[in-house]
Enzyme design. Structure first.
Site, short mmCIF file in Angstrom:
data_model
loop_
_atom_site.label_atom_id
_atom_site.label_comp_id
_atom_site.label_asym_id
_atom_site.label_seq_id
_atom_site.Cartn_x
_atom_site.Cartn_y
_atom_site.Cartn_z
N SER A 138 0.87 -1.19 0.00
CA SER A 138 0.00 0.00 0.00
C SER A 138 0.90 1.23 0.00
O SER A 138 2.07 1.15 0.38
CB SER A 138 -0.84 0.00 1.28
OG SER A 138 -1.49 1.24 1.47
N TYR B 296 -2.54 -1.11 10.42
CA TYR B 296 -2.45 -1.24 8.96
C TYR B 296 -1.10 -0.71 8.46
O TYR B 296 -0.41 -1.36 7.67
CB TYR B 296 -3.61 -0.49 8.31
CG TYR B 296 -3.76 -0.68 6.83
CD1 TYR B 296 -4.52 -1.73 6.31
CD2 TYR B 296 -3.16 0.19 5.92
CE1 TYR B 296 -4.67 -1.91 4.94
CE2 TYR B 296 -3.30 0.03 4.56
CZ TYR B 296 -4.06 -1.02 4.06
OH TYR B 296 -4.20 -1.18 2.70
#
Ligand code: NAD
Length: 265
Positions: free
Chosen positions: A147, A160
């Protein structure tokens, strides 16, 4: 092998491919002639319908394995299943992931553990199981769907962001270990892609901030993405197909941003 089926005869596992990015990437691999093992949660009847349709659309074998990405033994069993069914494993896409948004001092401990397990540790288990097969073949491609949050942080996403930074560390380490054995390990770092994972955030943020979903998309979600556009599945698929091709052989241990310029700022 033909030009429009460059992966003909190859085999792939894509984790978390019953939805969103994983499903789109599995579709792209199947479209390039690759046999694929799908994985992920969801309604068994819907998954079976999608599996059968994908196989029929592309004339390849598409299988499904139920491995829970929080369980190392199930992940190892999924890799063994791919090898048993296809006789080989050429491509592993570590894609499964979840999100939870909360300030770090209020972050639920069980959510932290779950995110680290699914978003980071599952990639270790799958890679650990896949490498002996790829080493024996003298070729392999491991692509981790990281990401932009593998490179930069945002508030309220501690688990995350930590997991995705960890994925990048794992990517680099694996790349160095297997560099001389025809195997590459790379990380694709998308900006925002409009999937169920992001749609849930749009709805949550709209409620939390008392603004419309359109305003959340433009002013909150896409605030960091200079193009002000979501990244498209087809763009991610194009990058994946390059990385797994012979032309991608020297692209190793690297984070490839596909984020409309987000991490340039
Ligand atoms: P999604 O929610 O559409 O799909 C997630 C997939 O993971 C689903 O198939 C789900 O069943 C599976 N999954 C979740 N928990 C699992 C478990 N315990 N065991 C097995 N499978 C499990 O999400 P998405 O947006 O397509 O995200 C896919 C990946 O892309 C994630 O790693 C995510 O972090 C990453 N990513 C997404 C975006 C985005 O904007 N959507 C941006 C950057 C990175």
């Amino acid at each position: 092998m033909s030009d429009n089926k460059p992966l003909s005869g190859q085999a792939a596992v894509v984790t978390g491919s019953t939805s969103g990015i994983g499903m789109a990437l599995a579709e792209a691999l199947a479209g390039a002639g690759c046999n694929v093992v799908l994985n992920g949660l969801g309604d068994p009847a819907k998954i079976e319908a999608e599996r059968a349709q994908m196989a029929a659309r592309h004339g390849v074998r598409v299988l499904y394995h139920h491995a829970d990405m929080t369980r190392g033994t199930e992940i190892a069993a999924m890799i063994a299943y791919a090898k048993a069914e296809f006789g080989r494993l050429d491509i592993l896409v570590n894609n499964a992931g979840i999100q939870h948004v909360a300030p770090v001092d209020e972050f639920p401990v069980e959510k932290w553990d779950q995110i680290i397990a699914i978003n980071l540790t599952s990639a270790f288990h799958a890679t650990r199981a896949a490498l002996p097969i790829m080493k024996a073949q003298g070729r392999g491609r491991i692509v981790n769907i990281a990401s932009a949050h593998a490179l930069v942080a945002s508030p309220f996403k501690s688990a995350y962001v930590a997991a995705k930074h960890g994925v990048l560390g794992l990517t680099k380490t694996v790349a160095l270990e297997v560099a001389q054995q025809g195997i590459t390990c790379t990380a694709i770092c998308p900006g925002y892609v409009k999937t169920p994972l992001v749609e849930a955030q749009i709805a949550d943020q709209s409620k939390a901030r008392g603004i419309s979903e359109e305003a959340v998309m433009k002013d909150v979600i896409l605030a960091a993405q200079p193009t002000k556009k979501f990244v498209e599945f087809s763009e991610l698929a194009g990058l994946l197909l390059y990385l797994v091709s012979d032309a991608g052989a020297s692209v190793n241990g690297v984070a490839l941003s596909i984020d409309g310029g987000w991490t340039a700022a």
